[in-house]
Design a protein around this motif. Structure first.
Motif, PDB file in Angstrom:
ATOM      1  N   UNK A 295      -0.664 -49.456  82.860  1.00  0.00           N
ATOM      2  CA  UNK A 295       0.580 -49.662  83.594  1.00  0.00           C
ATOM      3  C   UNK A 295       0.912 -51.147  83.631  1.00  0.00           C
ATOM      4  N   UNK A 296       2.189 -51.446  83.782  1.00  0.00           N
ATOM      5  CA  UNK A 296       2.637 -52.831  83.840  1.00  0.00           C
ATOM      6  C   UNK A 296       3.940 -52.871  84.616  1.00  0.00           C
ATOM      7  N   UNK A 297       4.471 -54.066  84.798  1.00  0.00           N
ATOM      8  CA  UNK A 297       5.771 -54.230  85.446  1.00  0.00           C
ATOM      9  C   UNK A 297       6.574 -55.257  84.661  1.00  0.00           C
ATOM     10  N   UNK A 298       7.884 -55.094  84.721  1.00  0.00           N
ATOM     11  CA  UNK A 298       8.806 -56.115  84.231  1.00  0.00           C
ATOM     12  C   UNK A 298       9.451 -56.747  85.450  1.00  0.00           C
ATOM     13  N   UNK A 299       9.363 -58.083  85.548  1.00  0.00           N
ATOM     14  CA  UNK A 299       9.990 -58.800  86.654  1.00  0.00           C
ATOM     15  C   UNK A 299      11.194 -59.564  86.119  1.00  0.00           C
ATOM     16  N   UNK A 300      12.320 -59.334  86.766  1.00  0.00           N
ATOM     17  CA  UNK A 300      13.572 -59.954  86.359  1.00  0.00           C
ATOM     18  C   UNK A 300      14.343 -60.305  87.617  1.00  0.00           C
ATOM     19  N   UNK A 301      14.526 -61.600  87.869  1.00  0.00           N
ATOM     20  CA  UNK A 301      15.139 -62.043  89.124  1.00  0.00           C
ATOM     21  C   UNK A 301      14.357 -61.426  90.285  1.00  0.00           C
ATOM     22  N   UNK A 302      15.018 -60.625  91.100  1.00  0.00           N
ATOM     23  CA  UNK A 302      14.345 -60.031  92.257  1.00  0.00           C
ATOM     24  C   UNK A 302      13.825 -58.628  91.971  1.00  0.00           C
TER      25      UNK A 302
END
Length: 311
Positions: free
Chosen positions: A46-53
Motif C-alpha cells: 500500500x502507498x499514498x499520493x500526497x498532493x497539496x492537502x
C-alpha cells in the motif's frame, strides 16, 4: 478515428520516462518540476499520493493520474515525513539544495533498497504537446485514482516485467506499454458518468459517435450540420438536437473548437503561413479564420505564433 485516439496521437511526446521504486517502509519521495502528466501505480503493498492537502491511498493495482501540478509526493504512509526530493533527475534533501550522494539504483530504471517486505511502485511521466495536450489534461482533475481492474492489472504486470530489463529496443517497449496503461486508465476514468467529459459518453451513441469520428478523421472538410446528419442517417433537426444534448454544444461549435486547437499547434510547430494553416483546418478565407482564432484564443494567429515561438 475516435476522439480519444486522436487526442492522444496528436499530444503524444517522445521518450516517456518509466521508473520503478522498490523500497521498504518507511519511505517518502517528492517529485518537483514534474511533467504535465504522471502515471503512478502501486504494484505491491500500500502507498499514498500526497498532493497539496490531499493524501489518497493506493492499493496494489491502483493507478493515479496526476496532471497540471508542479510537485507531488508518494509515500508508504501519510505520516511519513519527506525523505528525498527528486528534481531534474537528481536527489536532494527536502527543503535544501544539498544534493544526496550514493547509488540508489538496483537495476536499469529501478531504484530503492530492494529489501524483503518492500513496496513496489511504478512511475511514468509524459511531456504532452501543445494545445491538444491541454485538451488531454482537461479530461482529468489534478489527481484521478483508477482502482485496480483485470485489464489495467494485466498491463501493469507487463510493464513491471519489462522495466528492469536492458535489451535492444527497451525504451520503445516501455513507451508503448506505458501508453497502454495510460489509455486503459483514461478509459476507466472517463467512463464514470460523474467524471468523464460529455463527448466521451457521446461516443457510445451510434450516430453521434460516428459523427465525432468523421469530424476527427477529416477536420478540414467543409462539414455542414445537414451533411453530418445525412452521413449518420438522421434528419438535420434530430441530429442537431441529439448532438447538442449529448456533447453539450452544437456540432459546428464543437468542430470549430477542435479546428482552433489544431490551428494553435500548427502555428506553434510549423512555419506554414497563416493562410496555409487556415486551409489546413478547413477555412478558405484567412480573415474568417483569423476572426475565429481570436475568439477562441484571445489573440490573432500571428500574435499567437510570436508568443509561442518566443516561449
Amino acid at each position: 478515428m475516435d476522439v480519444l485516439t486522436d487526442l492522444l496521437h496528436r499530444a503524444r511526446a517522445q521518450n516517456a520516462l518509466v521508473r520503478q521504486l522498490i523500497q521498504q517502509p518507511p519511505w517518502s519521495v517528492t517529485f518537483a518540476e514534474v511533467p504535465p502528466l504522471s502515471v503512478v501505480a502501486a504494484i505491491e503493498g500500500r502507498s499514498v499520493v500526497r498532493l497539496d492537502d490531499q493524501a489518497v491511498p493506493l492499493d496494489a493495482g491502483d493507478i493515479a493520474l496526476i496532471s497540471g501540478v508542479d510537485e507531488y509526493t508518494i509515500a508508504d504512509d501519510p505520516a511519513t515525513p519527506p525523505q528525498i526530493l527528486i528534481r531534474g533527475g537528481r536527489k536532494y534533501l527536502p527543503g535544501s539544495d544539498e544534493e544526496l550522494c550514493g547509488d540508489w539504483a538496483l537495476a536499469p530504471r529501478t531504484f530503492g533498497d530492494g529489501l524483503p517486505g518492500a513496496t513496489v511502485m511504478l512511475r511514468g511521466a509524459y511531456e504532452l504537446r501543445g494545445a491538444v495536450g491541454g485538451r488531454v489534461l482537461e479530461l482529468l482533475p489534478s489527481l484521478a485514482v483508477v482502482p485496480t481492474g483485470s485489464r489495467t492489472r494485466a498491463a501493469l504486470d507487463l510493464l513491471t516485467a519489462e522495466v528492469g530489463c536492458d535489451e535492444p529496443g527497451q525504451d520503445a517497449v516501455l513507451g508503448r506499454l506505458l501508453d497502454l496503461v495510460l489509455v486503459l486508465a483514461l478509459r476507466a476514468w472517463c467512463a464514470r458518468p460523474e467524471a468523464g467529459p460529455a463527448w466521451y459518453q457521446a461516443m457510445a451513441d451510434r450516430a453521434i459517435g460516428a459523427a465525432l469520428r468523421r469530424m476527427h478523421e477529416d477536420p478540414a472538410r467543409r462539414w455542414t450540420v445537414a451533411g453530418l446528419a445525412a452521413a449518420v442517417g438522421m434528419s438535420r433537426a434530430s441530429f442537431a438536437a441529439r448532438f447538442a444534448a449529448l456533447v453539450g454544444e452544437p456540432p459546428l461549435t464543437y468542430l470549430t473548437g477542435w479546428r482552433m486547437t489544431l490551428a494553435a499547434d500548427l502555428l506553434r510547430d510549423t512555419d506554414r503561413t497563416v493562410a496555409a494553416v487556415a486551409r489546413g483546418v478547413g477555412y478558405e478565407d484567412a480573415f474568417a479564420f483569423s476572426a475565429a482564432f481570436k475568439r477562441a484564443h484571445g489573440v490573432s494567429p500571428s500574435a499567437w505564433r510570436r508568443r509561442t515561438w518566443a516561449s
